[in-house]
Design a protein around this motif. Structure first.
Motif, PDB file in Angstrom:
ATOM      1  N   GLU B 119       0.828  -1.212   0.000  1.00 36.73           N
ATOM      2  CA  GLU B 119       0.000   0.000   0.000  1.00 36.73           C
ATOM      3  C   GLU B 119       0.860   1.260   0.000  1.00 36.73           C
ATOM      4  OE1 GLU B 119      -2.766  -0.557   3.242  1.00 36.73           O
ATOM      5  OE2 GLU B 119      -3.472  -2.378   2.234  1.00 36.73           O
ATOM      6  N   ALA B 120       1.976   1.207   0.760  1.00 38.36           N
ATOM      7  CA  ALA B 120       2.867   2.366   0.807  1.00 38.36           C
ATOM      8  C   ALA B 120       3.450   2.655  -0.573  1.00 38.36           C
ATOM      9  CB  ALA B 120       3.988   2.115   1.821  1.00 38.36           C
ATOM     10  N   LEU B 121       3.855   1.601  -1.264  1.00 35.07           N
ATOM     11  CA  LEU B 121       4.422   1.779  -2.605  1.00 35.07           C
ATOM     12  C   LEU B 121       3.377   2.328  -3.571  1.00 35.07           C
ATOM     13  CD1 LEU B 121       6.585  -1.437  -2.941  1.00 35.07           C
ATOM     14  CD2 LEU B 121       7.416   0.895  -3.280  1.00 35.07           C
ATOM     15  N   ALA B 122       2.164   1.783  -3.476  1.00 33.22           N
ATOM     16  CA  ALA B 122       1.097   2.233  -4.369  1.00 33.22           C
ATOM     17  C   ALA B 122       0.809   3.711  -4.117  1.00 33.22           C
ATOM     18  CB  ALA B 122      -0.156   1.386  -4.154  1.00 33.22           C
ATOM     19  N   ALA B 123       0.881   4.135  -2.845  1.00 28.60           N
ATOM     20  CA  ALA B 123       0.643   5.536  -2.522  1.00 28.60           C
ATOM     21  C   ALA B 123       1.803   6.398  -3.020  1.00 28.60           C
ATOM     22  CB  ALA B 123       0.463   5.701  -1.015  1.00 28.60           C
ATOM     23  N   ASP B 124       3.049   5.953  -2.762  1.00 25.37           N
ATOM     24  CA  ASP B 124       4.224   6.716  -3.191  1.00 25.37           C
ATOM     25  C   ASP B 124       4.229   6.954  -4.696  1.00 25.37           C
ATOM     26  OD1 ASP B 124       5.092   6.785  -0.645  1.00 25.37           O
ATOM     27  OD2 ASP B 124       6.798   5.422  -0.890  1.00 25.37           O
ATOM     28  N   PHE B 125       3.852   5.927  -5.427  1.00 19.34           N
ATOM     29  CA  PHE B 125       3.890   6.041  -6.895  1.00 19.34           C
ATOM     30  C   PHE B 125       2.548   6.503  -7.476  1.00 19.34           C
ATOM     31  CE2 PHE B 125       7.698   3.338  -6.445  1.00 19.34           C
ATOM     32  CZ  PHE B 125       8.547   4.013  -7.293  1.00 19.34           C
ATOM     33  N   ARG B 126       1.614   6.835  -6.584  1.00 18.18           N
ATOM     34  CA  ARG B 126       0.272   7.308  -6.996  1.00 18.18           C
ATOM     35  C   ARG B 126      -0.337   6.387  -8.049  1.00 18.18           C
ATOM     36  NH1 ARG B 126       2.766  12.832  -8.190  1.00 18.18           N
ATOM     37  NH2 ARG B 126       3.926  13.028  -6.253  1.00 18.18           N
ATOM     38  N   VAL B 127      -0.359   5.126  -7.725  1.00 17.08           N
ATOM     39  CA  VAL B 127      -0.875   4.128  -8.665  1.00 17.08           C
ATOM     40  C   VAL B 127      -2.388   4.275  -8.796  1.00 17.08           C
ATOM     41  CG1 VAL B 127      -1.209   1.658  -9.065  1.00 17.08           C
ATOM     42  CG2 VAL B 127       0.974   2.490  -8.186  1.00 17.08           C
ATOM     43  N   ARG B 177      10.008   8.939 -14.607  1.00 22.91           N
ATOM     44  CA  ARG B 177      11.265   9.307 -13.944  1.00 22.91           C
ATOM     45  C   ARG B 177      11.056  10.432 -12.927  1.00 22.91           C
ATOM     46  NH1 ARG B 177      14.553  11.580 -19.206  1.00 22.91           N
ATOM     47  NH2 ARG B 177      14.084  13.778 -18.930  1.00 22.91           N
ATOM     48  N   THR B 178      10.020  11.236 -13.123  1.00 19.54           N
ATOM     49  CA  THR B 178       9.691  12.236 -12.100  1.00 19.54           C
ATOM     50  C   THR B 178       9.256  11.532 -10.815  1.00 19.54           C
ATOM     51  OG1 THR B 178       8.953  13.713 -13.841  1.00 19.54           O
ATOM     52  CG2 THR B 178       8.255  14.247 -11.606  1.00 19.54           C
ATOM     53  N   LEU B 179       8.363  10.546 -10.963  1.00 15.05           N
ATOM     54  CA  LEU B 179       7.910   9.765  -9.809  1.00 15.05           C
ATOM     55  C   LEU B 179       9.079   9.046  -9.147  1.00 15.05           C
ATOM     56  CD1 LEU B 179       4.656   7.987 -11.004  1.00 15.05           C
ATOM     57  CD2 LEU B 179       4.901   9.375  -8.953  1.00 15.05           C
ATOM     58  N   LEU B 180       9.923   8.451  -9.987  1.00  9.84           N
ATOM     59  CA  LEU B 180      11.018   7.632  -9.471  1.00  9.84           C
ATOM     60  C   LEU B 180      11.990   8.466  -8.641  1.00  9.84           C
ATOM     61  CD1 LEU B 180      12.236   4.794  -9.432  1.00  9.84           C
ATOM     62  CD2 LEU B 180      13.580   5.425 -11.439  1.00  9.84           C
ATOM     63  N   GLN B 181      12.340   9.654  -9.135  1.00 14.50           N
ATOM     64  CA  GLN B 181      13.307  10.461  -8.375  1.00 14.50           C
ATOM     65  C   GLN B 181      12.717  10.885  -7.042  1.00 14.50           C
ATOM     66  OE1 GLN B 181      13.929  14.625  -9.189  1.00 14.50           O
ATOM     67  NE2 GLN B 181      12.902  14.481 -11.170  1.00 14.50           N
ATOM     68  N   GLN B 182      11.419  11.186  -7.013  1.00 15.32           N
ATOM     69  CA  GLN B 182      10.785  11.560  -5.738  1.00 15.32           C
ATOM     70  C   GLN B 182      10.882  10.413  -4.737  1.00 15.32           C
ATOM     71  OE1 GLN B 182       6.782  12.604  -6.757  1.00 15.32           O
ATOM     72  NE2 GLN B 182       7.369  14.551  -7.712  1.00 15.32           N
ATOM     73  N   VAL B 183      10.520   9.215  -5.206  1.00 17.35           N
ATOM     74  CA  VAL B 183      10.489   8.061  -4.303  1.00 17.35           C
ATOM     75  C   VAL B 183      11.904   7.703  -3.846  1.00 17.35           C
ATOM     76  CG1 VAL B 183       9.891   5.626  -4.094  1.00 17.35           C
ATOM     77  CG2 VAL B 183       8.359   7.187  -5.298  1.00 17.35           C
ATOM     78  N   LEU B 184      12.853   7.685  -4.789  1.00 12.54           N
ATOM     79  CA  LEU B 184      14.220   7.300  -4.427  1.00 12.54           C
ATOM     80  C   LEU B 184      14.821   8.281  -3.434  1.00 12.54           C
ATOM     81  CD1 LEU B 184      15.733   6.085  -7.835  1.00 12.54           C
ATOM     82  CD2 LEU B 184      14.838   4.724  -5.944  1.00 12.54           C
TER      83      LEU B 184
END
Lengths: 249, 258
Positions: B119-127, B177-184
């Protein structure tokens, strides 16, 4: 609906041609009975004669030999496919016996298993097992390397990789092997029923009907055997379509 | 580039050697990656970028040298790996969510923890797509996002990305890549990115390692001091353009110098 109508039309055409040949007396009526006579003789043998029992016996033998073939062919195929160099070593032997007509092995199996049920099932299982083994091994060998690596990176043990990835990767090919295997098992069982000390089964019924000049029944049993083979094939095709939903995607 | 102390290094490569068919690709290669950094590796074709991360991830044996994660070998650490070809990396017989749960099950986590991470990942990546779908019914970008989530689910000490966007269209690449940099950056995940896209390397990285042709050496080691988050405007900022020019110059010389 149209998908059913077109093949039905083809089948009706086939029967019409048959009937025409009978009406034109193209062959001796003893050798070529009319479709109606064939139907009546067959229906009578189903209701009052041994045909239902024969059908049941053939189905049991085929299914039994198929199950034995799966129990041997699938695990062995997976194992050999996972160890490609071992498979390469036995490939020739597998290919050789896969190409050997199973009927040529009857005498050998008669010595090994005696005259009885065991022999019929053993020969059919032997033939089908090689086809299933071969397909399972190739399914594993053609597994996507990336998926195996992905599983490894995610911490799957070698045994886990076999069950979680290789088995699934090979599944489409295993089902293809099962479909060919069950058809082959039916072929061998019917031949075995004709020649290896049988008193029942579709093979036995065909050859008895032929020797008694019951040609209506003989044709009928051939069609019953054909329908059985067709239904087995269709069952596996439907299983493939339903179960292997990811194939080709 | 300032020196990285051993305590800061999430990954240390020392004296790495690898040859293919007698031709050396790496002959005494060394590298340190600072914890929490995103390192992009850029170089000419065939210089062994993917070979390097495959050896680091334990997918390919090295001929010599050592690769240590904070003193431990790869089998002793949690890593994540995102393959270039998402179609062949995901398990199509499992639903997307099941793909993401897979490495967590291998770790032996409790169900509640597995669901929490998912759930945390789905929220982080706004799935917004259905994670209960099978991978083949998702778009390419969604499939690669599932791959990235699967790799991040284990909370890896080092995340390896092997040309993760090269099979996607430009629009999808930009948003992913915008999402990815935020999460990383939020998770402070140490990441090694192999890319053949210079713009992408600069936008995503704290540091770019420019490699030469074989036998591979470091042609340049460039710090990317652009502010986070990096957005569309970053691509036209003078700093960005200066770094890109320097990289291009190094790259041209590295290729010509063969």
């Amino acid at each position: 609906m149209k998908a059913l109508l077109v093949p039905a039309g083809g089948a009706a055409g086939f029967i019409a041609l048959w009937w025409l040949a009978v009406l034109l007396r193209l062959a001796d009526p003893v050798l070529l009975p009319s479709p109606l006579e064939t139907f009546n003789d067959t229906a009578k043998s189903f209701t009052q004669g041994p045909l239902l029992h024969d059908l049941w016996r053939t189905v049991t033998r085929t299914v039994l030999s198929f199950l034995v073939a799966c129990a041997i062919g699938v695990p062995l195929g997976l194992l050999l496919g996972a160890k490609e160099n071992v498979y390469r070593a036995v490939e020739f032997v597998v290919d050789f016996f896969r190409s050997t007509p199973a009927s040529a092995l009857f005498p050998l199996f008669l010595i090994l298993f005696g005259v009885g049920e065991g022999t019929k099932i053993a020969v059919a299982a032997f033939g089908a097992a090689l086809v299933i083994l071969f397909n399972a091994a190739y399914g594993v060998m053609n597994a996507r390397r990336t998926r195996l690596l992905a599983a490894r990176v995610m911490g799957a043990s070698p045994l886990r990789v076999v069950f979680d990835v290789m088995l699934w990767e090979a599944m489409p090919q295993i089902l293809v092997g099962m479909r060919s295997g069950v058809s082959l098992a039916l072929v061998i069982v019917v031949v075995a029923e004709m020649f290896i000390g049988s008193t029942d089964g579709l093979g036995q019924r065909v050859i008895v009907a032929q020797s008694l000049f019951e040609s209506g029944l003989m044709y009928g049993v051939i069609f019953v055997a054909g329908a059985l083979g067709y239904l087995l094939n269709l069952t596996f095709l439907l299983l493939e379509k339903r179960f292997i939903h990811w194939a080709g995607k | 580039m300032s020196a990285i102390s051993p305590r800061e290094a999430a990954l240390s490569v020392r004296g790495l050697r690898k040859a293919f068919g007698g031709v050396p690709v790496y002959d005494g290669f060394s590298l340190d990656v600072k914890r929490g950094d995103i390192l992009a590796i850029f170089g000419p074709n065939g210089c062994g970028k993917s070979t390097l991360i495959n050896m680091a991830a334990g997918l390919l044996p090295a001929d010599g040298g050592e690769i240590l994660f904070d003193g431990r070998i790869v089998d002793e650490v949690r890593i994540g790996y995102v393959f270039q070809n998402y179609r062949e990396a995901l398990f199509p017989w499992r639903r997307a969510a099941e793909n993401i749960r897979y490495p967590l099950r291998r770790m032996g986590l409790k169900r509640a923890e597995i669901e929490r991470r998912l759930e945390a990942l789905a929220a982080d990546f706004r799935v917004r797509f259905d994670l209960n779908a099978y991978p083949y019914s998702l778009s390419g970008g969604q499939q690669q996002l599932v791959s990235i989530m699967r790799a991040l689910a284990v909370e890896p000490e080092v995340l390896f990305l092997d040309e993760p966007f090269s099979a996607l269209d430009y629009e999808t690449t930009l948003s992913l890549r915008t999402l990815l940099q935020q999460v990383l950056k939020a998770r402070k995940t140490t990441t090694i990115l192999v890319s053949h896209d210079l713009e992408e390397s600069i936008v995503l990285a704290d540091r770019i390692l420019m490699l030469t042709r074989r036998p591979t050496l470091v042609a340049d080691d460039i710090a990317v001091d652009l502010a986070w988050p990096r957005e569309a405007a970053t691509l036209s900022a003078p700093d960005f353009i200066a770094i890109k020019a320097r990289c291009l110059d190094v790259f041209t010389r590295a290729v010509a110098g063969a």
